[in-house]
Design a protein around this motif. Structure first.
Motif, short mmCIF file in Angstrom:
data_model
loop_
_atom_site.label_atom_id
_atom_site.label_comp_id
_atom_site.label_asym_id
_atom_site.label_seq_id
_atom_site.Cartn_x
_atom_site.Cartn_y
_atom_site.Cartn_z
N ILE A 222 0.84 -1.14 -0.12
CA ILE A 222 -0.14 -0.15 -0.25
C ILE A 222 0.91 1.19 -0.01
O ILE A 222 0.46 2.37 -0.61
N ALA A 223 1.98 1.25 0.66
CA ALA A 223 2.96 2.45 0.80
C ALA A 223 3.50 2.68 -0.69
O ALA A 223 3.49 3.76 -1.02
N LEU A 224 3.88 1.64 -1.33
CA LEU A 224 4.53 1.80 -2.56
C LEU A 224 3.63 2.07 -3.66
O LEU A 224 4.01 2.79 -4.63
N ALA A 225 2.47 1.80 -3.30
CA ALA A 225 1.35 2.38 -4.42
C ALA A 225 0.61 3.67 -4.29
O ALA A 225 0.47 4.28 -5.03
N ALA A 226 0.64 3.93 -3.08
CA ALA A 226 -0.02 5.24 -2.59
C ALA A 226 1.08 6.37 -2.50
O ALA A 226 0.81 7.34 -3.15
N HIS A 227 1.97 6.24 -2.11
CA HIS A 227 3.08 7.30 -1.76
C HIS A 227 4.42 6.61 -1.64
O HIS A 227 5.07 6.61 -0.48
N ARG A 228 5.06 6.09 -2.82
CA ARG A 228 5.99 5.80 -2.94
C ARG A 228 7.37 6.56 -2.63
O ARG A 228 7.49 7.76 -3.25
N ASN A 229 8.29 6.16 -1.70
CA ASN A 229 9.48 6.73 -1.73
C ASN A 229 10.59 6.06 -2.33
O ASN A 229 11.29 5.07 -1.88
N ALA A 230 10.71 6.59 -3.65
CA ALA A 230 11.74 6.10 -4.44
C ALA A 230 13.13 6.04 -3.88
O ALA A 230 14.10 5.04 -4.35
N ALA A 231 13.39 7.17 -3.28
CA ALA A 231 14.87 7.50 -3.10
C ALA A 231 15.19 6.43 -1.92
O ALA A 231 16.14 5.91 -1.93
N LEU A 232 14.26 6.33 -0.90
CA LEU A 232 14.53 5.05 0.10
C LEU A 232 14.54 3.71 -0.73
O LEU A 232 15.76 3.36 -0.17
N VAL A 233 14.03 3.59 -1.45
CA VAL A 233 13.95 2.22 -1.98
C VAL A 233 15.37 1.95 -2.79
O VAL A 233 16.13 0.94 -2.66
N SER A 234 15.58 3.02 -3.49
CA SER A 234 17.07 2.98 -4.26
C SER A 234 18.25 2.75 -3.56
O SER A 234 19.24 2.38 -3.78
N TRP A 235 17.99 3.57 -2.41
CA TRP A 235 19.27 3.43 -1.26
C TRP A 235 19.27 2.32 -0.56
O TRP A 235 20.37 1.71 -0.45
N LEU A 236 18.24 1.47 -0.37
CA LEU A 236 18.25 0.32 0.31
C LEU A 236 18.72 -0.69 -0.60
O LEU A 236 19.17 -1.74 -0.16
#
Length: 373
Positions: A222-236
């Motif tokens: 739900i978080a990735l679909a509604a308000h995805r934090n791309a910077a956090l995902v790319s860092w992880l």
């Protein structure tokens, strides 16, 4: 009739196969959507799962993604790999598991731990709220502590639904959860806060690295679909890395049976061949290639077979009269070629001298005596 029956069996087999395939797919969809899998499992496709993250990373050519359903002690080498342990309860692990994680990081692996606060329900915390000092009414005490990692995990009665405070990630991204983490060692680096409380941290651990998220929500479906934090995902999950989603801490452990071992060692074709032989055996048992032997009923007359000698004897009996048998034999004997004229004359005189009532057996015996005299 036999052809129609064979077609009927083939259609029944196809219908049964279709029924099995549809049933398995329905069960799989129900397990993914209706919450059969635990929260934050990479198998789960509803809002509380990690299925979107798993499939998104799988589509990136520079990242290799896989699931781990083997016991933790069978984890591969951690060098260059990221092990994701999501939905972990702060007090839900054992010391031996912590030791395995420490060895993973010491050997060069990266461990990403995302905690979950689902074990603290609101009713339980409501009964304890009066014990909290008024000035810190929305803070709680310590709920877990990991000495080897140097962190203390705390519970907040007020949900940390707020913007993420970070110089590394976007400020407009949101955060939701009840947990926050206080480091007890100087090696830790706080990368993000929510309401000025640390929620994203990292540190070096041996040759590897440890990354901690206070809550698993930011990476959920739900978080990735509604308000995805791309910077956090790319860092992880940086490029050119191998990401392993651990499912064993949810209790999802693979116990390979015969089918699993066959797939592992590439014996699928052998099972297909065995199945084909079984079908051929059943078909051969049901339909024989040889003509069916007809069983004679008791009321039908039996016809006895005869050989060549019997046929020749029956033919002679039908065409030669018994009274002329010796005379015809004498005539055939003379036609064979030149014979002794004396014996031939004696034989003719003998046959002429015998009375007409003499049997053919007696005539034959007289001829044999004459020939040996």
């Amino acid at each position: 009739m036999a052809k129609d029956r064979l077609i009927a069996f083939i259609l029944i087999g196809l219908m049964a196969a279709i029924f099995v395939v549809v049933g398995v797919q329905m069960f799989k969809i129900r397990a993914e959507v209706n919450g059969v899998y635990p929260e934050y499992s990479s198998f789960r496709a509803d809002p509380k799962g990690y299925r979107i993250l798993f499939e998104t990373l799988s589509m990136l050519p520079s990242i290799h993604v896989e699931r781990s359903e083997q016991p933790l002690r069978e984890l591969p080498s951690g060098n260059g790999k990221i092990l994701v342990v999501a939905g972990l309860l702060p007090s839900g692990w054992r010391p031996e598991e912590t030791k395995i994680f420490n060895n993973w990081m010491t050997n060069g692996g990266t461990l990403l731990v995302a905690f979950s606060s689902r074990q603290f329900d609101s009713n339980e915390e409501k009964g304890r709220r009066d014990a909290v000092p008024p000035e810190d009414k929305w803070l709680r005490g310590e709920v877990a502590k990991v000495e080897s990692w140097g962190i203390r995990i705390f519970w907040s009665t007020q949900s940390l639904v707020t913007q993420l405070q970070s110089n590394l990630f976007a400020d407009q991204s949101s955060w939701a959860g009840h947990l926050y983490i206080q480091p007890t060692k100087s090696e830790w680096e706080v990368l993000a806060k929510a309401r000025d409380l640390p929620v994203v941290l990292q540190r070096k651990f041996g040759a590897g690295k440890l990354m901690v998220l206070a809550d698993s929500y930011p990476l959920s479906n739900i978080a990735l679909a509604a308000h995805r934090n791309a910077a956090l995902v790319s860092w992880l999950f940086p490029q050119h890395s191998t990401v392993i989603f651990d499912e064993t801490h949810f209790g999802i452990v693979e116990h390979p049976g015969i089918i699993g071992l066959a797939r592992k060692y590439g014996l699928d074709g052998a099972f297909v061949a065995i199945l084909g032989l079984a079908v051929l055996y059943l078909w051969a048992s049901r339909y024989s290639l040889r003509p069916v032997r007809r069983v004679r009923a008791d009321s039908e007359p039996a016809v006895r077979g005869v050989g060549g000698n019997e046929i020749f004897t029956n033919l002679l009996r039908r065409t030669l009269p018994a009274t002329d048998l010796c005379a015809i034999c004498l005539q055939i004997w003379k036609q064979k070629g030149p014979t002794n004229p004396v014996k031939q004359a004696r034989l003719e005189n003998l046959l002429n001298s015998l009375p007409p009532t003499t049997s053919q057996v007696e005539r034959y015996n007289q001829i044999v005596k004459l020939q040996h005299s």
